[in-house]
Design an enzyme around this catalytic site. Structure first.
Site, PDB file in Angstrom:
ATOM      1  NE  ARG A  23      -1.530  -1.346   3.712  1.00  0.00           N
ATOM      2  CZ  ARG A  23      -1.621  -0.877   4.953  1.00  0.00           C
ATOM      3  NH1 ARG A  23      -2.669  -0.197   5.335  1.00  0.00           N
ATOM      4  NH2 ARG A  23      -0.669  -1.092   5.829  1.00  0.00           N
ATOM      5  CD  GLU A  28       8.559   9.304  15.654  1.00  0.00           C
ATOM      6  OE1 GLU A  28       7.515   9.208  16.326  1.00  0.00           O
ATOM      7  OE2 GLU A  28       9.690   9.013  16.074  1.00  0.00           O
ATOM      8  CD  GLN A  47      12.953  30.597   7.861  1.00  0.00           C
ATOM      9  OE1 GLN A  47      13.132  31.542   8.606  1.00  0.00           O
ATOM     10  NE2 GLN A  47      13.454  30.549   6.653  1.00  0.00           N
ATOM     11  CG  ASP A  48       9.681  23.309   9.073  1.00  0.00           C
ATOM     12  OD1 ASP A  48      10.576  23.438   9.918  1.00  0.00           O
ATOM     13  OD2 ASP A  48       8.792  22.444   9.156  1.00  0.00           O
ATOM     14  CG  ASN A  49      13.583  27.406   4.904  1.00  0.00           C
ATOM     15  OD1 ASN A  49      12.747  28.290   4.972  1.00  0.00           O
ATOM     16  ND2 ASN A  49      14.680  27.437   5.623  1.00  0.00           N
ATOM     17  CG  HIS A  62      24.224  29.088   0.759  1.00  0.00           C
ATOM     18  ND1 HIS A  62      23.090  28.642   0.141  1.00  0.00           N
ATOM     19  CD2 HIS A  62      24.997  29.621  -0.225  1.00  0.00           C
ATOM     20  CE1 HIS A  62      23.164  28.889  -1.162  1.00  0.00           C
ATOM     21  NE2 HIS A  62      24.322  29.473  -1.407  1.00  0.00           N
ATOM     22  CG  HIS A 118      23.788  22.795   4.147  1.00  0.00           C
ATOM     23  ND1 HIS A 118      22.737  23.175   3.338  1.00  0.00           N
ATOM     24  CD2 HIS A 118      23.733  21.446   4.239  1.00  0.00           C
ATOM     25  CE1 HIS A 118      22.065  22.087   2.979  1.00  0.00           C
ATOM     26  NE2 HIS A 118      22.646  21.037   3.502  1.00  0.00           N
ATOM     27  CE1 TYR A 131      17.089  25.685   5.201  1.00  0.00           C
ATOM     28  CE2 TYR A 131      16.611  24.698   3.071  1.00  0.00           C
ATOM     29  CZ  TYR A 131      16.955  25.805   3.834  1.00  0.00           C
ATOM     30  OH  TYR A 131      17.172  27.009   3.222  1.00  0.00           O
ATOM     31  CD  GLU A 142      22.363  33.576   1.965  1.00  0.00           C
ATOM     32  OE1 GLU A 142      22.125  32.394   1.739  1.00  0.00           O
ATOM     33  OE2 GLU A 142      21.778  34.525   1.402  1.00  0.00           O
ATOM     34  CE  LYS A 167      22.941  32.950  -2.326  1.00  0.00           C
ATOM     35  NZ  LYS A 167      21.870  32.790  -1.332  1.00  0.00           N
ATOM     36  CG  ASP A 168      25.598  29.540  -4.578  1.00  0.00           C
ATOM     37  OD1 ASP A 168      25.757  30.185  -3.518  1.00  0.00           O
ATOM     38  OD2 ASP A 168      24.704  28.688  -4.722  1.00  0.00           O
TER      39      ASP A 168
END
Length: 181
Positions: A23, A28, A47-49, A62, A118, A131, A142, A167-168
C-alpha cells in the site's frame, strides 16, 4: 530512528525505521525528544524551508555569520549529495567536510549544526529538499564559500559543471571568509 555521528561528530545522519507494504510506507520523520537526545542539547526550530531544483544545480556553500542556523535536512523527491563544512576556527575539524547521499528513497536526514557551511548538488532529474532551521533567514548575515575551494577539496560527484546562482558564482574562498571562532 537510528542516529550516526559522522567523521565530523557534530554532524549526525538520521535513518528512520520505515514500515512499508504493497500500500505504501509510513515512518516518523521527526521526534523532538529523540532528536535532542541524539544531538545532546536543546534545539528549537524556528523555520521550515522547501526548495526544488533541477539536475546539476548546486546550492551552497551557505551559512549565516550572525543568527547562525542549524539545519535538519532531507529530500522528499529525487536525490542530492549533501555537504557540511566545519567553519569553526577553534574546531580540530576546521575546513574539513562530510557528505551524504540523501534521497526520497533512502529517507535519510542530516543534522548540520550551527558553525557549518552547507550545500548540496542535485543528482536526479529534479529534487525537492526540505529543512528545519534553528534560526530565521537573515539575508544581511548570509555568507557563502565557493563550492570548489581547493583548500576544502569537496568531491561533489559531478560529471558535468554545476548550475550555480550568481551569488554562488561570486562566493569567496574559505581563507578569505568570515568564520566562527
Amino acid at each position: 530512528m537510528k542516529a550516526t555521528r559522522l567523521t565530523i561528530p557534530d554532524v549526525i545522519l538520521f535513518e528512520p525505521k520505515v514500515f512499508g507494504d504493497d500500500r505504501g510506507f509510513f515512518f516518523e520523520s521527526f521526534n523532538h525528544t529523540r532528536f535532542e537526545e541524539a544531538v545532546g542539547r536543546k534545539v528549537t526550530f524556528a523555520q521550515d524551508n522547501h526548495s526544488k531544483s533541477t539536475k546539476n544545480v548546486l546550492r551552497g556553500l551557505h551559512y549565516q555569520i550572525q543568527q547562525p542556523q542549524g539545519k535538519l535536512v532531507r529530500v522528499v523527491v529525487g536525490e542530492v549529495f549533501d555537504v557540511a563544512v566545519d567553519i569553526r576556527k577553534s574546531s580540530p575539524n576546521f575546513g574539513k567536510w562530510v557528505g551524504e547521499l540523501l534521497s526520497a528513497e533512502n529517507k535519510k536526514q542530516l543534522w548540520v549544526p550551527e558553525g557549518f557551511a552547507h550545500g548540496f548538488v542535485v543528482l536526479s532529474d529534479a529534487a525537492e529538499f526540505l529543512y528545519k532551521a534553528t534560526n530565521y533567514y537573515a539575508p544581511e548575515f548570509e555568507r557563502g564559500i565557493c563550492w570548489n575551494d581547493s583548500d576544502i577539496g569537496i568531491d561533489w560527484k559531478l560529471s558535468t559543471p554545476p548550475i550555480l546562482s550568481l551569488k554562488d558564482q561570486n562566493a569567496i574562498r574559505l581563507k578569505d571568509a568570515e568564520v566562527f571562532s
